[in-house]
Design an enzyme around this catalytic site. Structure first.
Site, PDB file in Angstrom:
ATOM      1  CB  SER A 142     -34.942  -0.884 -58.592  1.00  0.00           C
ATOM      2  OG  SER A 142     -34.055  -2.242 -58.729  1.00  0.00           O
ATOM      3  CE1 TYR A 155     -34.523  -3.824 -64.015  1.00  0.00           C
ATOM      4  CE2 TYR A 155     -32.740  -3.380 -60.986  1.00  0.00           C
ATOM      5  CZ  TYR A 155     -34.399  -3.375 -62.509  1.00  0.00           C
ATOM      6  OH  TYR A 155     -35.470  -3.612 -61.010  1.00  0.00           O
TER       7      TYR A 155
HETATM    8  P1  NAD Z   1     -42.524  -8.159 -64.814  1.00  0.00           P
HETATM    9  O1  NAD Z   1     -41.590  -9.032 -66.324  1.00  0.00           O
HETATM   10  O2  NAD Z   1     -43.813  -9.101 -64.030  1.00  0.00           O
HETATM   11  O3  NAD Z   1     -43.841  -7.179 -65.321  1.00  0.00           O
HETATM   12  C1  NAD Z   1     -42.765  -6.338 -66.521  1.00  0.00           C
HETATM   13  C2  NAD Z   1     -44.040  -5.306 -67.318  1.00  0.00           C
HETATM   14  O4  NAD Z   1     -43.696  -4.227 -67.948  1.00  0.00           O
HETATM   15  C3  NAD Z   1     -45.103  -6.942 -68.337  1.00  0.00           C
HETATM   16  O5  NAD Z   1     -46.200  -6.233 -68.251  1.00  0.00           O
HETATM   17  C4  NAD Z   1     -44.614  -6.230 -69.666  1.00  0.00           C
HETATM   18  O6  NAD Z   1     -44.988  -6.444 -70.278  1.00  0.00           O
HETATM   19  C5  NAD Z   1     -44.144  -4.530 -69.576  1.00  0.00           C
HETATM   20  N1  NAD Z   1     -43.445  -4.452 -70.695  1.00  0.00           N
HETATM   21  C6  NAD Z   1     -41.530  -5.282 -70.426  1.00  0.00           C
HETATM   22  N2  NAD Z   1     -41.511  -4.304 -71.910  1.00  0.00           N
HETATM   23  C7  NAD Z   1     -42.245  -3.125 -72.587  1.00  0.00           C
HETATM   24  C8  NAD Z   1     -42.408  -2.381 -73.621  1.00  0.00           C
HETATM   25  N3  NAD Z   1     -41.495  -1.852 -74.167  1.00  0.00           N
HETATM   26  N4  NAD Z   1     -43.040  -1.646 -73.473  1.00  0.00           N
HETATM   27  C9  NAD Z   1     -44.653  -1.903 -72.691  1.00  0.00           C
HETATM   28  N5  NAD Z   1     -44.103  -2.750 -71.683  1.00  0.00           N
HETATM   29  C10 NAD Z   1     -43.438  -3.737 -70.848  1.00  0.00           C
HETATM   30  O7  NAD Z   1     -41.398  -7.766 -64.042  1.00  0.00           O
HETATM   31  P2  NAD Z   1     -41.565  -6.820 -62.930  1.00  0.00           P
HETATM   32  O8  NAD Z   1     -41.334  -6.979 -61.840  1.00  0.00           O
HETATM   33  O9  NAD Z   1     -43.112  -6.699 -61.731  1.00  0.00           O
HETATM   34  O10 NAD Z   1     -41.298  -5.192 -63.296  1.00  0.00           O
HETATM   35  C11 NAD Z   1     -41.857  -4.298 -63.098  1.00  0.00           C
HETATM   36  C12 NAD Z   1     -41.019  -2.991 -63.210  1.00  0.00           C
HETATM   37  O11 NAD Z   1     -40.734  -3.376 -61.561  1.00  0.00           O
HETATM   38  C13 NAD Z   1     -39.864  -2.595 -63.318  1.00  0.00           C
HETATM   39  O12 NAD Z   1     -39.410  -1.360 -64.022  1.00  0.00           O
HETATM   40  C14 NAD Z   1     -38.406  -3.212 -62.591  1.00  0.00           C
HETATM   41  O13 NAD Z   1     -37.351  -2.865 -63.155  1.00  0.00           O
HETATM   42  C15 NAD Z   1     -39.408  -2.595 -61.049  1.00  0.00           C
HETATM   43  N6  NAD Z   1     -38.502  -3.717 -60.098  1.00  0.00           N
HETATM   44  C16 NAD Z   1     -38.969  -5.219 -59.243  1.00  0.00           C
HETATM   45  C17 NAD Z   1     -38.377  -6.020 -58.576  1.00  0.00           C
HETATM   46  C18 NAD Z   1     -38.540  -7.305 -58.154  1.00  0.00           C
HETATM   47  O14 NAD Z   1     -37.737  -7.369 -57.837  1.00  0.00           O
HETATM   48  N7  NAD Z   1     -39.847  -7.276 -59.182  1.00  0.00           N
HETATM   49  C19 NAD Z   1     -37.633  -4.972 -57.925  1.00  0.00           C
HETATM   50  C20 NAD Z   1     -37.746  -3.408 -58.231  1.00  0.00           C
HETATM   51  C21 NAD Z   1     -37.898  -2.572 -59.539  1.00  0.00           C
END
Ligand code: NAD
Length: 260
Positions: A142, A155
């Site tokens: 991130s 985080y």
């Molecule tokens: P999201 O909530 O849409 O997706 C998260 C996914 O992880 C889902 O499929 C959920 O079922 C799965 N998950 C959660 N806990 C779990 C567990 N214990 N075991 C297995 N699966 C699990 O979130 P997202 O925004 O798509 O985030 C995905 C990644 O991207 C994360 O690591 C997040 O930190 C990172 N990220 C997101 C953003 C953003 O702006 N959305 C920015 C930077 C980084």
């Protein structure tokens, strides 16, 4: 480009993970999906990807907060599709609170899922990659793996740790056909960020659109969300021959956030 390769994408039932699974499937990789959600909806996603891209797709519900289950997921991918060539560590969660009020249980869950997960999956998947002399590890860190924000102690700590782990793995794997990189997105509108938009709307009495604009204005100079497809596109590029010498990097997709 990736025909015959097996890609394991953790947390791929939603958001960025799902877009990365689709981007790798579009290049011909067989996909092991993972994550939580409604059983019927997940099966529809799995069957839909297999059908749309003509690839093999499987699903495993392993919980990425458990080291045992992380290693088990790598074994399940091997049993169902073959040795894992591409490993995308994406599953992640968020919790925001000032550190003095931060629930200890949320700290431990975030460190387990957002950081330790990658240690366990990489540890299990690397020997197979070394044997083949080819592998791609993509860790979804991130912008918070590079800079901090208030109220995100767990985080930010986990994502900085993940960037460090990425560099160590890149060095250990250098010259063996295996690269390891971190993608560092800024704001991407997924369910994870929608929760922060909702909180802001409630706290400041804003409409959804105003809350989104407010969130973007604070950090992301482009004032636009990055899209899940753009993150998927970068993951696919990292698996292409053009990226053979890109390793140990923290690659931002953040609309200029970290240029400030
Ligand atoms: P999201 O909530 O849409 O997706 C998260 C996914 O992880 C889902 O499929 C959920 O079922 C799965 N998950 C959660 N806990 C779990 C567990 N214990 N075991 C297995 N699966 C699990 O979130 P997202 O925004 O798509 O985030 C995905 C990644 O991207 C994360 O690591 C997040 O930190 C990172 N990220 C997101 C953003 C953003 O702006 N959305 C920015 C930077 C980084």
């Amino acid at each position: 480009m990736l025909k015959g390769k097996v890609a394991l994408v953790t947390g791929s039932t939603s958001g960025i993970g799902l877009a990365m699974a689709r981007a790798l499937a579009a290049k011909g990789a067989d996909i092991m999906l993972n994550g939580f959600g409604d059983e019927g909806e997940i099966e529809a996603i799995r069957a839909g990807i297999a059908d749309e891209f003509g690839i093999g797709a499987a699903y495993n519900a392993a919980d990425m907060s458990s080291g045992e289950e992380c290693a088990g997921l790598v074994r399940a991918a091997r049993a169902e599709l073959g040795d894992c060539d591409i490993l995308v560590n994406n599953a992640g969660i968020q919790h925001t609170a000032p550190i003095e009020e931060f629930p200890v249980e949320r700290w431990e869950a975030i460190i387990a899922i957002n950081l330790s997960q990658s240690f366990h999956t990489i540890r299990a998947a690397l020997p197979g990659m070394y044997e083949k002399g080819w592998g791609r590890i993509v860790n979804i860190a991130s912008v918070h793996g590079r800079v901090a924000s208030v109220n995100k102690a767990a985080y930010v700590a986990a994502k900085h740790g993940l960037v460090g782990l990425t560099k160590v793995v890149a060095l250990e794997a250098a010259g063996r056909g295996v690269t390891c990189n971190a993608i560092c997105p800024g704001w991407v509108l997924t369910p994870l960020i929608q929760a922060q938009v909702d909180l802001r709307a409630t706290e400041k009495g804003l409409t959804q659109e105003e809350a989104k604009a407010d969130l973007l204005a604070e950090k992301q100079p482009s004032k636009q969300f990055a899209t899940t497809e753009q993150v998927g596109g970068l993951a696919a590029f990292l698996c292409s021959p053009a990226a053979d010498q890109i390793t140990g990097q923290e690659l931002g997709i953040d609309g200029g956030w970290t240029a400030q």
